[in-house]
Motif scaffolding. Structure first.
Motif, PDB file in Angstrom:
ATOM      1  N   VAL A   1      -2.067   4.887   4.310  1.00  0.00           N
ATOM      2  CA  VAL A   1      -3.026   5.635   3.382  1.00  0.00           C
ATOM      3  C   VAL A   1      -2.582   5.940   2.097  1.00  0.00           C
ATOM      4  O   VAL A   1      -3.301   5.416   1.107  1.00  0.00           O
ATOM      5  CB  VAL A   1      -3.219   7.139   3.993  1.00  0.00           C
ATOM      6  CG1 VAL A   1      -4.109   7.999   3.146  1.00  0.00           C
ATOM      7  CG2 VAL A   1      -3.787   7.162   5.565  1.00  0.00           C
ATOM      8  N   ALA A   2      -1.067   6.036   1.852  1.00  0.00           N
ATOM      9  CA  ALA A   2      -0.813   6.217   0.391  1.00  0.00           C
ATOM     10  C   ALA A   2      -0.837   4.880  -0.474  1.00  0.00           C
ATOM     11  O   ALA A   2      -1.096   4.868  -1.409  1.00  0.00           O
ATOM     12  CB  ALA A   2       0.766   6.744   0.588  1.00  0.00           C
ATOM     13  N   LEU A   3      -0.564   3.867   0.435  1.00  0.00           N
ATOM     14  CA  LEU A   3      -0.489   2.256  -0.363  1.00  0.00           C
ATOM     15  C   LEU A   3      -1.993   2.059  -0.659  1.00  0.00           C
ATOM     16  O   LEU A   3      -2.131   1.609  -1.940  1.00  0.00           O
ATOM     17  CB  LEU A   3       0.103   1.412   0.406  1.00  0.00           C
ATOM     18  CG  LEU A   3       0.157   0.012  -0.063  1.00  0.00           C
ATOM     19  CD1 LEU A   3       1.150  -0.099  -1.375  1.00  0.00           C
ATOM     20  CD2 LEU A   3       0.662  -1.272   0.780  1.00  0.00           C
ATOM     21  N   ILE A   4      -2.818   2.054   0.170  1.00  0.00           N
ATOM     22  CA  ILE A   4      -4.149   1.886  -0.129  1.00  0.00           C
ATOM     23  C   ILE A   4      -4.819   2.647  -1.375  1.00  0.00           C
ATOM     24  O   ILE A   4      -5.558   2.304  -2.207  1.00  0.00           O
ATOM     25  CB  ILE A   4      -5.094   2.063   1.131  1.00  0.00           C
ATOM     26  CG1 ILE A   4      -4.782   0.962   2.254  1.00  0.00           C
ATOM     27  CG2 ILE A   4      -6.596   1.851   0.716  1.00  0.00           C
ATOM     28  CD1 ILE A   4      -4.944  -0.611   1.789  1.00  0.00           C
TER      29      ILE A   4
ATOM     30  N   LEU B   1      -9.931   2.262   2.769  1.00  0.00           N
ATOM     31  CA  LEU B   1      -9.477   2.951   3.785  1.00  0.00           C
ATOM     32  C   LEU B   1     -10.301   2.781   4.894  1.00  0.00           C
ATOM     33  O   LEU B   1     -10.074   2.896   6.121  1.00  0.00           O
ATOM     34  CB  LEU B   1      -9.647   4.440   3.512  1.00  0.00           C
ATOM     35  CG  LEU B   1      -8.405   5.004   2.458  1.00  0.00           C
ATOM     36  CD1 LEU B   1      -8.817   6.546   2.081  1.00  0.00           C
ATOM     37  CD2 LEU B   1      -7.109   5.026   3.097  1.00  0.00           C
ATOM     38  N   THR B   2     -11.666   2.325   4.757  1.00  0.00           N
ATOM     39  CA  THR B   2     -12.675   2.181   5.791  1.00  0.00           C
ATOM     40  C   THR B   2     -12.130   0.888   6.524  1.00  0.00           C
ATOM     41  O   THR B   2     -12.172   0.567   7.881  1.00  0.00           O
ATOM     42  CB  THR B   2     -14.091   2.019   5.259  1.00  0.00           C
ATOM     43  OG1 THR B   2     -14.504   3.059   4.459  1.00  0.00           O
ATOM     44  CG2 THR B   2     -15.069   1.243   6.171  1.00  0.00           C
ATOM     45  N   PHE B   3     -11.965  -0.399   5.725  1.00  0.00           N
ATOM     46  CA  PHE B   3     -11.087  -1.414   6.325  1.00  0.00           C
ATOM     47  C   PHE B   3      -9.815  -0.971   7.205  1.00  0.00           C
ATOM     48  O   PHE B   3      -9.572  -1.721   8.157  1.00  0.00           O
ATOM     49  CB  PHE B   3     -10.862  -2.628   5.203  1.00  0.00           C
ATOM     50  CG  PHE B   3     -12.193  -3.213   4.637  1.00  0.00           C
ATOM     51  CD1 PHE B   3     -13.098  -3.345   5.434  1.00  0.00           C
ATOM     52  CD2 PHE B   3     -12.109  -3.369   3.269  1.00  0.00           C
ATOM     53  CE1 PHE B   3     -14.304  -4.233   4.838  1.00  0.00           C
ATOM     54  CE2 PHE B   3     -13.085  -4.172   2.828  1.00  0.00           C
ATOM     55  CZ  PHE B   3     -14.204  -4.343   3.635  1.00  0.00           C
ATOM     56  N   THR B   4      -8.989  -0.165   6.570  1.00  0.00           N
ATOM     57  CA  THR B   4      -7.789   0.262   7.621  1.00  0.00           C
ATOM     58  C   THR B   4      -8.080   0.841   8.870  1.00  0.00           C
ATOM     59  O   THR B   4      -7.514   0.283   9.750  1.00  0.00           O
ATOM     60  CB  THR B   4      -6.961   1.119   6.695  1.00  0.00           C
ATOM     61  OG1 THR B   4      -6.584   0.383   5.410  1.00  0.00           O
ATOM     62  CG2 THR B   4      -5.935   1.420   7.134  1.00  0.00           C
ATOM     63  N   VAL B   5      -9.019   1.464   8.836  1.00  0.00           N
ATOM     64  CA  VAL B   5      -9.430   2.451   9.998  1.00  0.00           C
ATOM     65  C   VAL B   5     -10.122   1.287  11.200  1.00  0.00           C
ATOM     66  O   VAL B   5      -9.691   1.220  12.231  1.00  0.00           O
ATOM     67  CB  VAL B   5     -10.336   3.542   9.898  1.00  0.00           C
ATOM     68  CG1 VAL B   5     -10.670   4.100  11.055  1.00  0.00           C
ATOM     69  CG2 VAL B   5      -9.526   4.671   8.985  1.00  0.00           C
ATOM     70  N   VAL B   6     -11.308   0.842  10.481  1.00  0.00           N
ATOM     71  CA  VAL B   6     -11.655  -0.139  11.403  1.00  0.00           C
ATOM     72  C   VAL B   6     -11.119  -1.506  11.941  1.00  0.00           C
ATOM     73  O   VAL B   6     -11.167  -1.895  13.038  1.00  0.00           O
ATOM     74  CB  VAL B   6     -13.306  -0.510  10.620  1.00  0.00           C
ATOM     75  CG1 VAL B   6     -13.917  -1.571  11.624  1.00  0.00           C
ATOM     76  CG2 VAL B   6     -13.977   0.720  10.457  1.00  0.00           C
TER      77      VAL B   6
ATOM     78  N   ALA C   1       2.734   9.897  -3.494  1.00  0.00           N
ATOM     79  CA  ALA C   1       2.547   9.714  -2.226  1.00  0.00           C
ATOM     80  C   ALA C   1       3.231   8.192  -1.629  1.00  0.00           C
ATOM     81  O   ALA C   1       3.909   8.065  -0.634  1.00  0.00           O
ATOM     82  CB  ALA C   1       1.127   9.600  -1.600  1.00  0.00           C
ATOM     83  N   VAL C   2       2.951   7.215  -2.289  1.00  0.00           N
ATOM     84  CA  VAL C   2       3.383   5.888  -2.080  1.00  0.00           C
ATOM     85  C   VAL C   2       4.856   5.952  -2.281  1.00  0.00           C
ATOM     86  O   VAL C   2       5.548   5.198  -1.511  1.00  0.00           O
ATOM     87  CB  VAL C   2       2.687   4.761  -2.929  1.00  0.00           C
ATOM     88  CG1 VAL C   2       3.377   4.783  -4.312  1.00  0.00           C
ATOM     89  CG2 VAL C   2       2.622   3.488  -2.295  1.00  0.00           C
ATOM     90  N   TRP C   3       5.635   6.536  -3.151  1.00  0.00           N
ATOM     91  CA  TRP C   3       7.125   6.597  -3.238  1.00  0.00           C
ATOM     92  C   TRP C   3       7.827   7.367  -2.194  1.00  0.00           C
ATOM     93  O   TRP C   3       8.663   6.965  -1.865  1.00  0.00           O
ATOM     94  CB  TRP C   3       7.312   6.710  -4.715  1.00  0.00           C
ATOM     95  CG  TRP C   3       7.129   5.507  -5.711  1.00  0.00           C
ATOM     96  CD1 TRP C   3       6.153   5.582  -6.666  1.00  0.00           C
ATOM     97  CD2 TRP C   3       7.888   4.538  -5.615  1.00  0.00           C
ATOM     98  NE1 TRP C   3       6.266   4.244  -7.143  1.00  0.00           N
ATOM     99  CE2 TRP C   3       7.386   3.748  -6.904  1.00  0.00           C
ATOM    100  CE3 TRP C   3       9.158   3.959  -5.066  1.00  0.00           C
ATOM    101  CZ2 TRP C   3       7.824   2.588  -7.275  1.00  0.00           C
ATOM    102  CZ3 TRP C   3       9.658   2.900  -5.413  1.00  0.00           C
ATOM    103  CH2 TRP C   3       8.988   2.105  -6.520  1.00  0.00           C
TER     104      TRP C   3
ATOM    105  N   ILE D   1      -6.831  12.288   7.485  1.00  0.00           N
ATOM    106  CA  ILE D   1      -6.617  12.307   6.091  1.00  0.00           C
ATOM    107  C   ILE D   1      -7.439  11.136   5.548  1.00  0.00           C
ATOM    108  O   ILE D   1      -8.435  11.278   4.546  1.00  0.00           O
ATOM    109  CB  ILE D   1      -5.322  12.264   5.760  1.00  0.00           C
ATOM    110  CG1 ILE D   1      -4.533  13.508   5.913  1.00  0.00           C
ATOM    111  CG2 ILE D   1      -5.200  11.892   4.006  1.00  0.00           C
ATOM    112  CD1 ILE D   1      -3.027  12.996   5.641  1.00  0.00           C
ATOM    113  N   ALA D   2      -7.674  10.022   6.178  1.00  0.00           N
ATOM    114  CA  ALA D   2      -8.278   8.821   5.572  1.00  0.00           C
ATOM    115  C   ALA D   2      -9.719   9.177   5.455  1.00  0.00           C
ATOM    116  O   ALA D   2     -10.403   8.677   4.736  1.00  0.00           O
ATOM    117  CB  ALA D   2      -7.827   7.577   6.643  1.00  0.00           C
ATOM    118  N   MET D   3     -10.341   9.503   6.730  1.00  0.00           N
ATOM    119  CA  MET D   3     -11.769   9.686   6.871  1.00  0.00           C
ATOM    120  C   MET D   3     -12.033  10.836   5.926  1.00  0.00           C
ATOM    121  O   MET D   3     -13.238  10.761   5.380  1.00  0.00           O
ATOM    122  CB  MET D   3     -11.997  10.090   8.146  1.00  0.00           C
ATOM    123  CG  MET D   3     -11.909   9.068   9.245  1.00  0.00           C
ATOM    124  SD  MET D   3     -12.557   7.594   8.888  1.00  0.00           S
ATOM    125  CE  MET D   3     -14.013   7.885   8.760  1.00  0.00           C
ATOM    126  N   GLY D   4     -11.102  11.732   5.827  1.00  0.00           N
ATOM    127  CA  GLY D   4     -11.822  12.956   4.858  1.00  0.00           C
ATOM    128  C   GLY D   4     -11.647  12.348   3.248  1.00  0.00           C
ATOM    129  O   GLY D   4     -12.712  12.879   2.660  1.00  0.00           O
TER     130      GLY D   4
END
Length: 384
Positions: free
Chosen positions: A134-137, A324-329, A92-94, A365-368
């Protein structure tokens, strides 16, 4: 009455059987998506008349479909045990790096920023930076989890995660400075939680600056110049920023209780009212009370997303959910901070509330993934 009672029980049983994980997160996400349909429909009136010959239903239908797809993605992702994400994080990240490089040179430019890839045939734009976040986190969480109980050697640290974070954030920086800075900050926080030594974090900062500089030289300094102008305008009180001025007027009209559903007047003057400044429209129509409710919703996501860490005994799940939580919020509070004038204009959207295809789908995707962690697993792969 018996029929209604039976329907209610069947509905409750279906939700209990199919919607696993944290119920508070499910509740907040569903309510915000439903609420966003009404607000986006109201805020998109200007674009409907200027771009769609007055077809106001166009944005209503489009956003409703995207909200449904986001929920659908969220549902299918949350059914996957989070330990299985281990096998796809590197790919995913690459893949996100390749897409960011492609976008830099061949991407579609909107508002002088090359952030999108046009998907042939359907004509839908795709924003690789949303996938990259999402991929990096996810991959950074895996890397940190593997080393959290052991030491780091210099080679391992510079290959992953330092170089990886530097490359991804540097590529995003060329077209979206605010997203790159926010993502770098979250990665720093995650590495600190993952017990990366402080002196290595310093080298990460140096690496980020280096890769951002290279990325700018390869592309252009346009977005860096835009960011500099916005920061200068923010601190110079003699300069009136049009977006901020219209945003303040919208919120002032809202007062405590708001103008009422779909009764915003500033939506005609606000730039991107259904995207970057949708919080201002929401406050104008639903008042300070509505704005506070939105803030509380994101605080619930923050609390429940971090509480999901308790459902796993292994580091990967905890770091994944926290990151992911920190990213969204953080994106949500960044967008709201811009609206009320606490930070310079950044162009961030409200997750699960603003109009937007890529953002909605990848937030799903992140919340899932967060919900998958909150389900809990008894066994986690030894390789983690």
């Amino acid at each position: 009455m018996e029929t209604l009672q039976r329907v209610r029980e069947d509905t409750q049983n279906w939700f209990a059987k199919n919607l696993k994980g944290d119920r508070w997160i499910w509740f907040v996400c569903i309510i915000m998506l439903l609420w966003s349909i009404v607000v986006v429909y109201s805020a998109s009136v200007k674009d409907a008349y200027s771009q769609k010959q007055g077809n106001t239903e166009y944005y209503l239908i489009k956003h409703s479909v995207l909200c449904f797809l986001s929920l659908l993605i969220m549902y299918f992702v949350h059914r996957i045990p989070y330990i299985k994400f281990v096998y796809v994080t590197r790919l995913a990240v690459w893949s996100s790096i390749l897409l960011l490089i492609f976008t830099m040179f061949f991407g579609t430019s909107v508002n002088e920023a090359s952030r999108w890839i046009e998907i042939p045939i359907i004509g839908q734009r795709f924003q690789p930076s949303e996938w990259a976040k999402v991929a990096l986190i996810a991959h950074l969480s895996l890397i940190l989890a593997r080393h959290i109980k052991g030491g780091w050697n210099t080679r391992e640290l510079f290959m992953e995660p330092l170089a990886l974070v530097g490359v991804v954030c540097g590529l995003i920086f060329t077209s979206n400075v605010s997203t790159a800075v926010m993502l770098a900050g979250i990665c720093f926080l995650l590495m600190f939680v993952g017990k990366v030594p402080l002196h290595y974090l310093f080298f990460t900062a140096v690496g980020l600056v280096f890769f951002a500089t290279i990325a700018i030289l390869l592309n252009s300094t346009q977005r860096a110049g835009t960011a500099q102008n916005r920061i200068t305008s923010f601190f110079d009180k003699d300069i009136v920023v049009y977006q901020s001025q219209q945003s303040y007027m919208a919120m002032a009209r809202g007062g405590l209780y708001g103008e009422g559903v779909a009764k915003s007047r500033q939506r005609r003057f606000l730039p991107e009212p259904q995207k970057d400044f949708i919080f201002a429209v929401a406050v104008e129509e639903y008042g300070t009370i509505g704005g506070v409710v939105l803030i509380v919703f994101y605080l619930i996501i923050l609390y429940r997303g971090l509480k999901a860490i308790e459902a796993t005994k292994r580091p990967f799940g905890g770091l994944l959910s926290a990151g992911l939580t920190f990213t969204v919020v953080s994106q949500a509070f960044s967008a709201m901070a811009v609206t009320v004038g606490l930070v310079p204009v950044t162009g961030q959207t409200l997750p699960f509330f603003s109009q937007g295809g890529t953002s909605l789908l990848f937030t799903g995707i992140a919340m899932g993934m967060i919900l998958s962690v909150s389900r809990g697993e008894n066994i986690e792969e030894k390789r983690i």
